[in-house]
Motif scaffolding. Structure first.
Motif, mmCIF file in Angstrom:
data_model
loop_
_atom_site.group_PDB
_atom_site.id
_atom_site.type_symbol
_atom_site.label_atom_id
_atom_site.label_comp_id
_atom_site.label_asym_id
_atom_site.label_seq_id
_atom_site.Cartn_x
_atom_site.Cartn_y
_atom_site.Cartn_z
ATOM 1 N N GLU A 42 0.953 -1.071 0.199
ATOM 2 C CA GLU A 42 0.223 0.349 -0.286
ATOM 3 C C GLU A 42 0.665 1.006 -0.313
ATOM 4 O O GLU A 42 0.138 2.078 -0.369
ATOM 5 N N LYS A 43 2.054 1.398 0.750
ATOM 6 C CA LYS A 43 2.587 2.331 0.722
ATOM 7 C C LYS A 43 3.902 2.727 -0.990
ATOM 8 O O LYS A 43 3.623 3.768 -1.382
ATOM 9 N N LYS A 44 3.456 1.417 -1.567
ATOM 10 C CA LYS A 44 4.157 1.515 -2.924
ATOM 11 C C LYS A 44 2.503 1.579 -3.715
ATOM 12 O O LYS A 44 2.847 2.056 -5.507
ATOM 13 N N ASN A 45 1.193 2.260 -3.033
ATOM 14 C CA ASN A 45 0.486 2.070 -4.456
ATOM 15 C C ASN A 45 -0.182 1.252 -4.929
ATOM 16 O O ASN A 45 -1.079 1.045 -6.051
ATOM 17 N N PHE A 48 -5.255 -4.678 -2.921
ATOM 18 C CA PHE A 48 -5.427 -5.825 -2.897
ATOM 19 C C PHE A 48 -7.076 -5.389 -3.068
ATOM 20 O O PHE A 48 -7.064 -5.131 -1.058
ATOM 21 N N THR A 49 -8.192 -5.885 -3.860
ATOM 22 C CA THR A 49 -9.445 -5.984 -3.720
ATOM 23 C C THR A 49 -9.963 -7.657 -3.833
ATOM 24 O O THR A 49 -9.101 -8.540 -4.267
ATOM 25 N N LYS A 50 -10.762 -7.734 -3.898
ATOM 26 C CA LYS A 50 -11.932 -8.999 -4.195
ATOM 27 C C LYS A 50 -11.748 -9.217 -5.662
ATOM 28 O O LYS A 50 -11.445 -10.211 -6.345
ATOM 29 N N ASP A 51 -11.745 -7.926 -6.173
ATOM 30 C CA ASP A 51 -11.624 -7.697 -7.672
ATOM 31 C C ASP A 51 -10.018 -7.898 -8.199
ATOM 32 O O ASP A 51 -9.759 -8.878 -9.756
ATOM 33 N N ALA A 53 -5.391 -6.632 -7.703
ATOM 34 C CA ALA A 53 -4.459 -6.182 -7.895
ATOM 35 C C ALA A 53 -5.330 -4.317 -8.494
ATOM 36 O O ALA A 53 -5.162 -4.280 -9.169
ATOM 37 N N LYS A 54 -5.100 -3.098 -7.614
ATOM 38 C CA LYS A 54 -5.671 -1.692 -8.553
ATOM 39 C C LYS A 54 -3.783 -1.390 -8.102
ATOM 40 O O LYS A 54 -3.839 -1.118 -7.103
ATOM 41 N N VAL A 55 -3.699 -0.763 -8.869
ATOM 42 C CA VAL A 55 -2.242 0.061 -9.183
ATOM 43 C C VAL A 55 -2.445 1.707 -8.987
ATOM 44 O O VAL A 55 -3.056 2.503 -10.024
ATOM 45 N N GLY A 56 -1.961 2.245 -8.212
ATOM 46 C CA GLY A 56 -2.414 3.026 -8.220
ATOM 47 C C GLY A 56 -0.918 4.352 -8.905
ATOM 48 O O GLY A 56 -0.156 4.396 -8.431
ATOM 49 N N VAL A 57 -1.349 5.780 -9.859
ATOM 50 C CA VAL A 57 -0.786 6.875 -9.941
ATOM 51 C C VAL A 57 -0.376 7.267 -9.809
ATOM 52 O O VAL A 57 -1.268 8.120 -9.223
#
Length: 94
Positions: A42-45, A48-51, A53-57
């Motif tokens: 999470e510190k690296k954006n 993890f969700t049910k769907d 991994a989501k990567v934040g920019v």
């Protein structure tokens, strides 16, 4: 004589209890390890969700983006004007 017949049963319960305790400790450690990994990601954006991994920019301001783009363009332009651009060896004249 009746107490001697219960001795193997008591030993069995002790062994099963010991194995259960060890498995429980492994379970606790693996959950702790997983939560540490999630916090680090999470510190690296990365979330993890049910769907999945989501990567934040990380957001870049328009001004910084324009400055970087313009700087790269000016460097390229100056290199081309000074003759500092690399020349392909296959395009030399004979």
């Amino acid at each position: 004589m009746g107490a001697l017949n219960l001795l193997p049963l008591i030993v069995l319960f002790a062994v099963v209890g010991g194995v259960g305790w060890v498995c429980y400790q492994i379970f606790l450690y693996s959950n702790e390890l997983a939560s540490r990994g999630v916090k680090k990601m999470e510190k690296k954006n990365v979330v993890f969700t049910k769907d999945g991994a989501k990567v934040g920019v990380k957001e870049v301001s328009t001004e910084r983006y324009t400055d970087k783009t313009q700087r790269a363009f000016v460097k390229t332009w100056n290199a081309a004007q000074e003759g500092g651009a690399p020349v392909s060896r296959s395009s030399t004249t004979r």
